[in-house]
Design an enzyme around this catalytic site. Structure first.
Site, short mmCIF file in Angstrom:
data_model
loop_
_atom_site.label_atom_id
_atom_site.label_comp_id
_atom_site.label_asym_id
_atom_site.label_seq_id
_atom_site.Cartn_x
_atom_site.Cartn_y
_atom_site.Cartn_z
N THR A 111 30.68 51.77 45.80
CA THR A 111 31.47 50.88 46.65
C THR A 111 32.60 51.69 47.29
OG1 THR A 111 32.72 50.14 44.71
CG2 THR A 111 30.94 48.71 45.44
N ALA A 112 32.93 51.31 48.50
CA ALA A 112 33.89 52.08 49.30
C ALA A 112 35.33 51.76 48.89
CB ALA A 112 33.69 51.72 50.78
N SER A 139 30.90 56.60 46.00
CA SER A 139 30.53 56.37 47.40
C SER A 139 30.98 57.52 48.28
CB SER A 139 31.19 55.07 47.88
OG SER A 139 31.07 54.94 49.27
N TYR A 167 25.13 58.58 53.00
CA TYR A 167 24.47 58.13 54.23
C TYR A 167 24.09 59.39 54.97
CZ TYR A 167 26.53 53.45 53.52
OH TYR A 167 26.87 52.23 53.02
N THR A 193 21.46 55.98 50.73
CA THR A 193 21.40 54.57 51.12
C THR A 193 20.60 54.45 52.41
OG1 THR A 193 23.50 54.17 50.03
CG2 THR A 193 22.81 52.55 51.66
N ARG A 202 30.25 41.96 59.56
CA ARG A 202 31.06 41.33 58.50
C ARG A 202 32.04 40.34 59.13
NH1 ARG A 202 30.63 45.97 54.85
NH2 ARG A 202 28.45 46.55 55.15
N LYS A 261 18.30 54.07 47.94
CA LYS A 261 18.94 52.79 47.63
C LYS A 261 18.84 51.86 48.82
CE LYS A 261 23.52 50.85 46.60
NZ LYS A 261 23.99 50.29 47.88
N SER A 283 17.75 46.73 46.45
CA SER A 283 19.10 46.26 46.79
C SER A 283 19.12 45.72 48.21
CB SER A 283 20.07 47.46 46.70
OG SER A 283 21.34 47.14 47.23
N HIS A 285 22.17 45.57 49.46
CA HIS A 285 23.52 46.09 49.74
C HIS A 285 24.58 45.01 49.44
CE1 HIS A 285 25.34 49.57 52.15
NE2 HIS A 285 26.40 48.84 51.87
N ASP A 316 20.32 46.30 42.19
CA ASP A 316 21.69 45.82 42.22
C ASP A 316 21.81 44.62 43.14
OD1 ASP A 316 22.46 46.53 44.90
OD2 ASP A 316 22.95 48.56 44.25
N GLY A 317 22.86 43.82 42.86
CA GLY A 317 23.11 42.61 43.65
C GLY A 317 23.14 41.39 42.76
N GLY A 318 24.33 40.88 42.49
CA GLY A 318 24.46 39.61 41.78
C GLY A 318 24.46 39.71 40.27
N VAL A 319 24.45 40.92 39.72
CA VAL A 319 24.42 41.06 38.25
C VAL A 319 25.84 40.75 37.73
CG1 VAL A 319 24.12 42.67 36.33
CG2 VAL A 319 22.58 42.77 38.32
C1 FMN Z 1 33.21 46.46 48.84
C2 FMN Z 1 31.84 47.06 48.81
C3 FMN Z 1 31.66 48.32 49.32
C4 FMN Z 1 30.39 48.91 49.28
N1 FMN Z 1 30.25 50.18 49.72
C5 FMN Z 1 29.04 50.78 49.63
C6 FMN Z 1 28.88 52.13 50.00
O1 FMN Z 1 29.83 52.79 50.39
N2 FMN Z 1 27.64 52.65 49.93
C7 FMN Z 1 26.56 51.94 49.48
O2 FMN Z 1 25.45 52.46 49.44
N3 FMN Z 1 26.69 50.67 49.10
C8 FMN Z 1 27.90 50.07 49.16
N4 FMN Z 1 28.04 48.79 48.73
C9 FMN Z 1 26.88 48.08 48.15
C10 FMN Z 1 26.83 48.29 46.63
O3 FMN Z 1 26.45 49.60 46.31
C11 FMN Z 1 25.83 47.36 45.94
O4 FMN Z 1 24.59 47.43 46.60
C12 FMN Z 1 26.29 45.90 45.88
O5 FMN Z 1 27.69 45.81 45.79
C13 FMN Z 1 25.66 45.22 44.67
O6 FMN Z 1 25.98 43.90 44.65
P1 FMN Z 1 27.14 43.24 43.72
O7 FMN Z 1 28.42 43.56 44.40
O8 FMN Z 1 26.77 41.81 43.78
O9 FMN Z 1 27.05 43.83 42.34
C14 FMN Z 1 29.30 48.19 48.76
C15 FMN Z 1 29.50 46.91 48.26
C16 FMN Z 1 30.75 46.34 48.27
C17 FMN Z 1 30.93 44.97 47.69
C1 7N5 Z 2 31.63 52.97 56.33
C2 7N5 Z 2 31.87 52.33 55.01
C3 7N5 Z 2 30.62 51.83 54.40
C4 7N5 Z 2 30.89 51.04 53.20
C5 7N5 Z 2 29.77 50.14 52.86
O1 7N5 Z 2 28.67 50.56 52.66
C6 7N5 Z 2 30.01 48.74 52.74
O2 7N5 Z 2 31.13 48.30 53.04
O3 7N5 Z 2 29.09 48.00 52.38
#
Ligand code: FMN
Ligand code: 7N5
Length: 394
Positions: A111-112, A139, A167, A193, A202, A261, A283, A285, A316-319
């Site tokens: 996560t960023a 990240s 990326y 990713t 968003r 991913k 995922s 995302h 991943d997602g919703g765990v």
């Molecule tokens: C705030 C935020 C930032 C994220 N940034 C990235 C990122 O930089 N790279 C990436 O591959 N996924 C990013 N993701 C996706 C997560 O890796 C992941 O797929 C997702 O958060 C899983 O769902 P969950 O938040 O319900 O656990 C981001 C998700 C969130 C919520």
């Molecule tokens: C350029 C930032 C990407 C972060 C990301 O993947 C997200 O916010 O989901």
């Protein structure tokens, strides 16, 4: 190759910008997600502490946020059928993942911008993950450079595994330099990713005009890259022109295992395995890219079938609980990733909060595995997952 116009966050966020006047916004603010117990408390504390603009960035998803909601709802639609009298003893809760032997089946998803959650940022998350025995996927869009993140993890536990999320950049020299830094930092795998040919739309960030990091914060991995003036950071590019050939070029340029991913289609999983990836992460995302995507959990069984045990499959997602972890394991995952819950812990209480989230998930997972009659993470099976109030779906 084309560049997405969106991923460089521009314009200064303000507290006032997060006006929650619409009914949808009020619902978003109420936090009615399914997290319970400790995780829900940390989520509520995080929401109370954070600038609402940053809360919205962490919590939000793409467009109407249907995919965000579905990720969690999909778990609530399912139940676990325990097996009894198997004499399995207390469950062992470690698994082997690429570059991470004997690790928790709960991985910190990339996560960023962790410094928006807490000033200690990714270094605090790294220490928490290392202490919990969990892989940290750091990240590419982190507010701390990968070398510093990995060093923080290893200071807690020398064998702690850190993966680097990437990326693929349109300029190969930039990608190569990022890979070189991840290797030099001691990262043990790359997570590419692949679900972001363009940046997701968003709505919350648009409404809040959150398009840039506050002064003093930057995407530190993007500093001093080829082609830019010394000291400057460059935006993260996303490109719809990328293909499997670019992934093959990456694999040829690194000795590290490469996971992909953001796979939801079983055919893509088959191609990825044929291309030689070391793992597939199912995922959407966290619902932040294609809002029409299904819940990651719903895509998992078909992907697991396509991969057929040849490489680990992660979801991943919703765990949000140990039961969610075990449900994903039963449906074919080797491990899961958690994104937002770690950010909640970090925002609520820094390193300690993130560590509590991971410890709680570890304990819940062990407990639920044991209640399901399983000796380890591989011992729960698809027949133990049923749809609530209806027939077995599989
Ligand atoms: C705030 C935020 C930032 C994220 N940034 C990235 C990122 O930089 N790279 C990436 O591959 N996924 C990013 N993701 C996706 C997560 O890796 C992941 O797929 C997702 O958060 C899983 O769902 P969950 O938040 O319900 O656990 C981001 C998700 C969130 C919520
Ligand atoms: C350029 C930032 C990407 C972060 C990301 O993947 C997200 O916010 O989901």
């Amino acid at each position: 190759m084309t560049r997405s116009p969106a991923p460089r966050l521009r314009g200064a966020p303000t507290r006032q910008a997060a006006q929650r006047a619409t009914p949808q916004a009020a619902q978003e603010a109420s936090g009615t997600g399914p997290a319970t117990g400790l995780l829900a408390r940390l989520r509520d504390q995080a929401r109370a502490r954070l600038d609402p603009v940053h809360w919205d960035f962490f919590e939000g998803g793409a467009d109407g946020e249907r995919a965000v909601a579905e990720n969690e709802a999909a778990f609530r639609r399912l139940a676990l059928l325990p097996r009894v009298l198997r004499g399995s003893g207390p469950a062992r809760t470690t698994v082997d993942l690429p570059g991470a032997p004997d690790t928790l089946p709960v991985v910190v998803a990339p996560t960023a911008f962790h410094k928006l959650a807490h000033p200690a940022g990714e270094a605090a998350t790294a220490r928490a993950a290392a202490a919990a025995g969990a892989v940290l996927t750091t990240s590419m869009a982190s507010t701390t450079a990968v070398g510093e993140v990995a060093a923080a993890a290893r200071a807690v536990r020398p064998e702690a595994a850190v993966w680097f999320q990437l990326y693929l950049q349109p300029e190969p020299a930039v990608t190569r330099e990022l890979v070189r830094r991840a290797e030099a930092a001691g990262c043990t795998a790359l997570v590419v990713t692949v679900d972001s040919p363009v940046f997701g739309r968003r709505a919350r960030d648009d409404r809040n005009r959150f398009h840039d990091l506050p002064p003093g914060y930057a995407a530190e991995n993007m500093r001093d890259l080829p082609g830019g003036p010394p000291g400057s950071t460059r935006p993260i590019a996303m490109s719809p022109a990328l293909s499997w050939a670019d992934l093959a070029a990456l694999r040829a340029a690194t000795r590290l295992p490469v996971l992909v991913k953001g796979v939801l289609h079983p055919e893509d999983a088959r191609i990825a395995v044929a291309e030689g990836v070391a793992g597939v992460v199912v995922s959407n995302h966290g619902g932040r890219q294609l809002d029409a995507a299904p819940a990651a959990l719903e895509a998992l069984p078909a992907v697991a079938d396509a991969v057929a045990g040849r490489v680990p499959v992660l979801l991943d997602g919703g765990v949000r609980s140990g039961a969610d972890v075990v449900t994903a394991l039963a449906l074919g995952a080797t491990a899961v990733g958690v994104g937002r819950p770690v950010l909640w812990g970090l925002a609520a209480d820094g390193e300690r909060g993130a560590a509590r989230v991971l410890a709680e998930l570890r304990e819940q997972t062990a407990h639920v595995l044991t209640l399901c009659g399983s000796a380890d993470c591989a011992g729960v099976t698809r027949d133990q997952v049923v749809r609530r109030g209806g027939q077995a779906p599989w």
